[in-house]
Design a protein around this motif. Structure first.
Motif, PDB file in Angstrom:
ATOM      1  N   LYS A 232      -1.872  46.438  57.599  1.00 33.27           N
ATOM      2  CA  LYS A 232      -3.169  46.544  58.274  1.00 33.27           C
ATOM      3  C   LYS A 232      -3.456  47.956  58.768  1.00 33.27           C
ATOM      4  CE  LYS A 232      -3.518  41.796  59.841  1.00 33.27           C
ATOM      5  NZ  LYS A 232      -3.793  40.906  60.968  1.00 33.27           N
ATOM      6  N   VAL A 233      -2.457  48.609  59.334  1.00 33.33           N
ATOM      7  CA  VAL A 233      -2.663  49.943  59.917  1.00 33.33           C
ATOM      8  C   VAL A 233      -1.524  50.879  59.525  1.00 33.33           C
ATOM      9  CG1 VAL A 233      -3.973  49.112  61.911  1.00 33.33           C
ATOM     10  CG2 VAL A 233      -1.515  49.328  62.078  1.00 33.33           C
ATOM     11  N   PHE A 234      -1.791  52.179  59.631  1.00 34.10           N
ATOM     12  CA  PHE A 234      -0.783  53.201  59.411  1.00 34.10           C
ATOM     13  C   PHE A 234      -0.207  53.621  60.761  1.00 34.10           C
ATOM     14  CE2 PHE A 234      -3.428  53.598  55.659  1.00 34.10           C
ATOM     15  CZ  PHE A 234      -2.494  53.775  54.657  1.00 34.10           C
ATOM     16  N   TYR A 235       1.124  53.650  60.850  1.00 34.18           N
ATOM     17  CA  TYR A 235       1.805  54.106  62.061  1.00 34.18           C
ATOM     18  C   TYR A 235       2.487  55.434  61.762  1.00 34.18           C
ATOM     19  CZ  TYR A 235       1.131  49.571  64.229  1.00 34.18           C
ATOM     20  OH  TYR A 235       0.573  48.449  64.778  1.00 34.18           O
ATOM     21  N   PRO A 236       2.104  56.512  62.461  1.00 30.16           N
ATOM     22  CA  PRO A 236       2.754  57.805  62.221  1.00 30.16           C
ATOM     23  C   PRO A 236       4.238  57.735  62.564  1.00 30.16           C
ATOM     24  CG  PRO A 236       0.922  58.018  63.789  1.00 30.16           C
ATOM     25  CD  PRO A 236       1.094  56.567  63.494  1.00 30.16           C
ATOM     26  N   SER A 237       5.050  58.486  61.810  1.00 28.57           N
ATOM     27  CA  SER A 237       6.485  58.520  62.051  1.00 28.57           C
ATOM     28  C   SER A 237       6.858  59.388  63.240  1.00 28.57           C
ATOM     29  CB  SER A 237       7.207  59.041  60.810  1.00 28.57           C
ATOM     30  OG  SER A 237       6.948  58.201  59.727  1.00 28.57           O
ATOM     31  N   GLU A 238       5.951  60.242  63.678  1.00 30.47           N
ATOM     32  CA  GLU A 238       6.193  61.081  64.848  1.00 30.47           C
ATOM     33  C   GLU A 238       4.899  61.190  65.648  1.00 30.47           C
ATOM     34  OE1 GLU A 238       4.821  63.361  61.437  1.00 30.47           O
ATOM     35  OE2 GLU A 238       6.787  62.486  61.618  1.00 30.47           O
ATOM     36  N   ALA A 239       5.008  61.686  66.866  1.00 26.90           N
ATOM     37  CA  ALA A 239       3.831  61.824  67.733  1.00 26.90           C
ATOM     38  C   ALA A 239       2.841  62.818  67.121  1.00 26.90           C
ATOM     39  CB  ALA A 239       4.253  62.292  69.114  1.00 26.90           C
ATOM     40  N   ILE A 240       1.566  62.557  67.329  1.00 25.06           N
ATOM     41  CA  ILE A 240       0.508  63.436  66.833  1.00 25.06           C
ATOM     42  C   ILE A 240      -0.296  63.922  68.031  1.00 25.06           C
ATOM     43  CG2 ILE A 240      -1.535  63.593  65.372  1.00 25.06           C
ATOM     44  CD1 ILE A 240      -0.398  61.275  63.750  1.00 25.06           C
ATOM     45  N   ALA A 241      -0.471  65.221  68.134  1.00 25.89           N
ATOM     46  CA  ALA A 241      -1.177  65.810  69.272  1.00 25.89           C
ATOM     47  C   ALA A 241      -2.676  65.856  68.992  1.00 25.89           C
ATOM     48  CB  ALA A 241      -0.642  67.210  69.565  1.00 25.89           C
ATOM     49  N   LEU A 242      -3.331  64.715  69.137  1.00 23.74           N
ATOM     50  CA  LEU A 242      -4.783  64.624  68.972  1.00 23.74           C
ATOM     51  C   LEU A 242      -5.366  63.872  70.154  1.00 23.74           C
ATOM     52  CD1 LEU A 242      -5.276  63.529  65.236  1.00 23.74           C
ATOM     53  CD2 LEU A 242      -5.823  65.747  66.239  1.00 23.74           C
ATOM     54  N   PRO A 243      -6.530  64.288  70.626  1.00 24.34           N
ATOM     55  CA  PRO A 243      -7.184  63.516  71.687  1.00 24.34           C
ATOM     56  C   PRO A 243      -7.561  62.127  71.175  1.00 24.34           C
ATOM     57  CG  PRO A 243      -8.180  65.695  71.455  1.00 24.34           C
ATOM     58  CD  PRO A 243      -7.257  65.514  70.291  1.00 24.34           C
ATOM     59  N   ILE A 244      -7.588  61.156  72.076  1.00 22.23           N
ATOM     60  CA  ILE A 244      -7.990  59.795  71.728  1.00 22.23           C
ATOM     61  C   ILE A 244      -9.396  59.815  71.149  1.00 22.23           C
ATOM     62  CG2 ILE A 244      -8.510  57.512  72.704  1.00 22.23           C
ATOM     63  CD1 ILE A 244      -6.271  58.014  74.699  1.00 22.23           C
ATOM     64  N   ASN A 245      -9.639  58.965  70.158  1.00 23.17           N
ATOM     65  CA  ASN A 245     -10.930  58.808  69.476  1.00 23.17           C
ATOM     66  C   ASN A 245     -11.328  60.008  68.624  1.00 23.17           C
ATOM     67  OD1 ASN A 245     -11.373  56.197  70.482  1.00 23.17           O
ATOM     68  ND2 ASN A 245     -12.147  57.035  72.392  1.00 23.17           N
ATOM     69  N   THR A 246     -10.361  60.864  68.251  1.00 17.39           N
ATOM     70  CA  THR A 246     -10.645  61.968  67.341  1.00 17.39           C
ATOM     71  C   THR A 246     -10.829  61.406  65.937  1.00 17.39           C
ATOM     72  OG1 THR A 246      -9.317  63.501  68.643  1.00 17.39           O
ATOM     73  CG2 THR A 246      -9.742  64.112  66.361  1.00 17.39           C
ATOM     74  N   ARG A 247     -11.912  61.781  65.288  1.00 12.27           N
ATOM     75  CA  ARG A 247     -12.151  61.329  63.918  1.00 12.27           C
ATOM     76  C   ARG A 247     -11.323  62.187  62.966  1.00 12.27           C
ATOM     77  NH1 ARG A 247     -17.222  58.767  62.340  1.00 12.27           N
ATOM     78  NH2 ARG A 247     -17.000  60.111  60.537  1.00 12.27           N
ATOM     79  N   VAL A 248     -10.695  61.550  61.993  1.00  9.46           N
ATOM     80  CA  VAL A 248      -9.901  62.257  60.993  1.00  9.46           C
ATOM     81  C   VAL A 248     -10.212  61.695  59.612  1.00  9.46           C
ATOM     82  CG1 VAL A 248      -7.998  62.767  62.596  1.00  9.46           C
ATOM     83  CG2 VAL A 248      -7.908  60.700  61.209  1.00  9.46           C
ATOM     84  N   ARG A 249      -9.902  62.462  58.585  1.00 10.04           N
ATOM     85  CA  ARG A 249     -10.012  61.975  57.214  1.00 10.04           C
ATOM     86  C   ARG A 249      -8.586  61.845  56.705  1.00 10.04           C
ATOM     87  NH1 ARG A 249     -13.647  65.267  54.915  1.00 10.04           N
ATOM     88  NH2 ARG A 249     -15.222  63.649  55.131  1.00 10.04           N
ATOM     89  N   ILE A 250      -8.259  60.694  56.147  1.00 10.27           N
ATOM     90  CA  ILE A 250      -6.894  60.428  55.712  1.00 10.27           C
ATOM     91  C   ILE A 250      -6.862  60.288  54.193  1.00 10.27           C
ATOM     92  CG2 ILE A 250      -4.990  58.783  55.784  1.00 10.27           C
ATOM     93  CD1 ILE A 250      -5.907  58.020  58.594  1.00 10.27           C
TER      94      ILE A 250
END
Length: 71
Positions: free
Chosen positions: A12-30
């Motif tokens: 259902k979702v992708f879980y990063p293997s390490e912490a990502i330094a992004l503000p909450i609700n930041t839009r990204v293209r994957i």
């Protein structure tokens, strides 16, 4: 900015293997590349538990049976 990370897909979702330094609700293209099994990183239970940022009472681990009985 382009950054590459590894992640695990649980169906259902992708879980990063390490912490990502992004503000909450930041839009990204994957975009993704499927890694061969030999490149999968082993993730320990402790790593997964810490990444969940769970909160609970200070005596949670010492009195887990007490809290489980209250459900």
């Amino acid at each position: 900015m382009v950054e590459k990370i590894t992640a695990i897909f649980n169906g259902k979702v992708f879980y990063p293997s390490e912490a990502i330094a992004l503000p909450i609700n930041t839009r990204v293209r994957i975009s993704f590349e499927i890694l061969p099994p030999s490149e999968y990183e082993t993730v320990s239970f402790l790593q997964t538990a810490r990444s969940l940022n769970l909160e609970g009472p200070p005596d949670w681990s010492a009195n887990i049976d007490k809290y489980l009985d209250n459900k």
